[in-house]
Design a protein around this motif. Sequence first.
Motif, mmCIF file in Angstrom:
data_model
loop_
_atom_site.group_PDB
_atom_site.id
_atom_site.type_symbol
_atom_site.label_atom_id
_atom_site.label_comp_id
_atom_site.label_asym_id
_atom_site.label_seq_id
_atom_site.Cartn_x
_atom_site.Cartn_y
_atom_site.Cartn_z
ATOM 1 N N VAL A 21 0.761 -0.897 0.258
ATOM 2 C CA VAL A 21 -0.226 0.026 0.011
ATOM 3 C C VAL A 21 1.084 1.458 0.188
ATOM 4 O O VAL A 21 0.646 2.105 -1.134
ATOM 5 C CB VAL A 21 -1.485 -0.014 1.110
ATOM 6 N N ILE A 22 1.692 1.628 0.516
ATOM 7 C CA ILE A 22 2.665 2.402 0.676
ATOM 8 C C ILE A 22 3.433 2.496 -0.257
ATOM 9 O O ILE A 22 3.581 3.433 -0.969
ATOM 10 C CB ILE A 22 3.562 2.349 1.997
ATOM 11 N N ALA A 23 4.288 1.452 -1.089
ATOM 12 C CA ALA A 23 4.704 1.337 -2.304
ATOM 13 C C ALA A 23 4.237 2.370 -3.534
ATOM 14 O O ALA A 23 4.337 2.925 -4.181
ATOM 15 C CB ALA A 23 5.489 0.285 -1.925
ATOM 16 N N VAL A 24 2.453 1.514 -3.138
ATOM 17 C CA VAL A 24 1.453 2.647 -4.404
ATOM 18 C C VAL A 24 1.062 3.404 -3.989
ATOM 19 O O VAL A 24 0.880 4.465 -5.416
ATOM 20 C CB VAL A 24 0.191 1.864 -4.113
ATOM 21 N N LEU A 25 0.539 4.177 -2.870
ATOM 22 C CA LEU A 25 0.564 5.268 -2.325
ATOM 23 C C LEU A 25 1.521 6.348 -2.958
ATOM 24 O O LEU A 25 1.622 7.680 -3.844
ATOM 25 C CB LEU A 25 0.135 5.975 -1.288
ATOM 26 N N LEU A 26 3.096 5.639 -2.774
ATOM 27 C CA LEU A 26 4.075 7.155 -3.473
ATOM 28 C C LEU A 26 3.890 7.527 -4.530
ATOM 29 O O LEU A 26 4.074 8.077 -4.804
ATOM 30 C CB LEU A 26 5.138 6.279 -2.591
ATOM 31 N N LEU A 27 4.044 5.772 -5.422
ATOM 32 C CA LEU A 27 4.214 6.263 -6.903
ATOM 33 C C LEU A 27 3.038 6.196 -7.517
ATOM 34 O O LEU A 27 2.818 7.368 -8.213
ATOM 35 C CB LEU A 27 3.726 4.316 -7.404
ATOM 36 N N GLY A 60 4.846 13.379 1.767
ATOM 37 C CA GLY A 60 4.311 13.258 0.330
ATOM 38 C C GLY A 60 5.076 14.280 -0.810
ATOM 39 O O GLY A 60 5.587 13.971 -1.132
ATOM 40 N N GLU A 61 4.711 15.632 -0.263
ATOM 41 C CA GLU A 61 4.770 16.783 -1.158
ATOM 42 C C GLU A 61 6.348 16.927 -1.102
ATOM 43 O O GLU A 61 7.318 17.353 -2.803
ATOM 44 C CB GLU A 61 3.969 17.394 -1.033
ATOM 45 N N VAL A 62 6.670 17.458 0.244
ATOM 46 C CA VAL A 62 8.818 17.436 0.444
ATOM 47 C C VAL A 62 9.082 16.092 0.528
ATOM 48 O O VAL A 62 10.409 16.510 -0.647
ATOM 49 C CB VAL A 62 8.812 17.387 2.233
ATOM 50 N N TYR A 63 7.844 14.976 0.746
ATOM 51 C CA TYR A 63 9.253 13.652 -0.105
ATOM 52 C C TYR A 63 9.476 13.839 -2.053
ATOM 53 O O TYR A 63 10.400 13.347 -2.090
ATOM 54 C CB TYR A 63 8.554 12.641 -0.194
ATOM 55 N N ILE A 104 1.558 9.675 -6.096
ATOM 56 C CA ILE A 104 2.115 10.680 -6.304
ATOM 57 C C ILE A 104 3.166 11.271 -7.195
ATOM 58 O O ILE A 104 2.895 12.185 -7.497
ATOM 59 C CB ILE A 104 2.996 11.147 -4.668
ATOM 60 N N ALA A 105 3.926 10.501 -6.999
ATOM 61 C CA ALA A 105 5.049 10.754 -8.271
ATOM 62 C C ALA A 105 4.315 11.002 -9.540
ATOM 63 O O ALA A 105 4.213 11.805 -11.009
ATOM 64 C CB ALA A 105 5.663 9.740 -8.560
ATOM 65 N N GLU A 106 3.190 9.989 -10.064
ATOM 66 C CA GLU A 106 2.638 9.823 -11.219
ATOM 67 C C GLU A 106 1.813 10.808 -11.180
ATOM 68 O O GLU A 106 1.596 10.953 -12.695
ATOM 69 C CB GLU A 106 2.298 8.650 -11.471
ATOM 70 N N ASN A 107 1.054 11.764 -10.371
ATOM 71 C CA ASN A 107 -0.209 12.146 -10.878
ATOM 72 C C ASN A 107 1.228 13.753 -11.291
ATOM 73 O O ASN A 107 0.069 14.895 -11.464
ATOM 74 C CB ASN A 107 -0.386 12.550 -9.333
#
Length: 575
Positions: A443-449, A509-512, A451-454
Amino acid sequence: MSINAQLIDQRVEGVVARVGERLQAEVGIRNDADKLKSAAFVFLVAQTLMELDDDEVLDGLVDGGGDFGIDAIYFGSPDDGEFQVTLLQGKYKRSLDGDSTFPEGGIDKMFGAIRTIFDPNASYTANRRLKRQVEEIRSLIREGNIPAVRIVLCNNGRKWNDVCEGRIRQAGFGDLVRWEYAGPGELVGLLRKKRDVQTRVQLSGRALVEDYAFMRAMVGRMSVLELARLFDEHGDVLLDRNIRRYLGLTVRVNDNIAATLKDPDQRGKFYFYNNGITIVCTKFAYNALSERDWIVQITGLQIVNGGQTSKTIQHIQQEVGPEIGSAQVMVRIYELPLDDEELVQRITEATNSQSPVELRDLRSNDQIQKNLTESIQPLGYTYRRQRFDNAPGPSDITSTTAAEAVLAVWRHRPHSARFASKDHFGKFYDLIFTPALNGPQVVIAVLLLRIAENKRKRPPEGAPDFLQYASRFIAMLMGEYLLGDLGQPLAGLTHRTFADAHMLVEQKGEVYFQRALETIRAKLDEEFATTEPTLQKLSATFRRADLVEKLRGGRSISIDLPIGGPVQTSPDTRG
């Protein structure tokens, strides 16, 4: 009015209602009813023909100014030096009479597009979305890969006329480019719900029938003309339970089938060269008093193996004619209990496992996949290990998305996550889906991806060009930053720490993302200190494994293999 055109119009309106806002925000379609319906029609065709999810379809749409006649473009990763490219052009009219033919001008534009896109030296002007795709294709070509081009022209009227057909044949592209038409009739046929096919097949010579407990099997042979007739009459509904997809004559196995059928001296040996057709059904009947040449009545016919063979035979029969009738093919017909889906799946897996096509379906019942389903559900998400007709929602995680995210974020292979998707459920499967992988990590991997994909799909003002190619690399770095703030190694990301990790994604997430963006920008400045970072060069850079090591401070890639514990490997030695 054309009933098929009306049915398609209803579907198009449904697409507008579902993804209209995304068409405007991500693709740049104007908030105009006609423009939105035209884009939605292209969306519908792409999704229907290629079985893509919403995100994949939207990513390929390039409609807008400077598109030189292309509305969507899709391509895959190279395989044995060849990669598939689909160019799609749609014409959608308000009128639903279905009388308009596909215009000659649209075909002329496609001629120019083919000559431009696949010639790395040709100059052109294009919108940003199309330019990104074109430069990536050109980068693959410059590396020595050969494009296999599929052109799909679609409208809500009729196919192009004979004059246009002649021009297509004389355009000089030959077998390098395959032309297809998708109109209301074709689309409605593909969109039909699975129905119970009742038909007959004419066998040749003797056949064998065996009875089992509540099951029967028939093994025989039939002319390839009989197989072509089945597809002429029933179409792709015969393949509803087939996990493969027709890959076109550019695929090597289909090239061999076509060559054999075209060669008068080889047709008679086709039976010995081909693996045959596997059919499952709910009932078959025949005249047992006859010794040979049975006509078999079949209820619920589905071809679960041999779809590529069948479609190729249909294509060659249309090209060559009845002369190919001397070729015979083995056929296996299995009468199975109506409700035994597990048995059908096992037969499908067994008869298709010699090829990695659609391995996701073959893996869907692995214990690891079942465990992830149970592990993810309590976290408020639904894991889709099997394909569904409806599009996934925000709380849904498909197994393909999970594989891509885990490979990029936790296995530190962002280049393989994007460019080796066909291997995610093949040679990378044990690397991605280790016994230690749990629901929180997925789940965390998908959520991070996400953010980047959006950010890639809706780039902010002043976003660097490399963002279009770097989302998986960004997600990988975001994962490292999150684990650092969490104060845990990857093994420590479990159900006990999930709430904290989820909160970090929401709050930082935005900071990362910005931190990862600046890290990559700095490395690219070093990489291109003396040269201009063109889109082609950027595309090639993010296909390389050595960039991963540079971004991670020279550390080699740590891979948790299912046996033997962590293993250190050089970034360019795997995949």
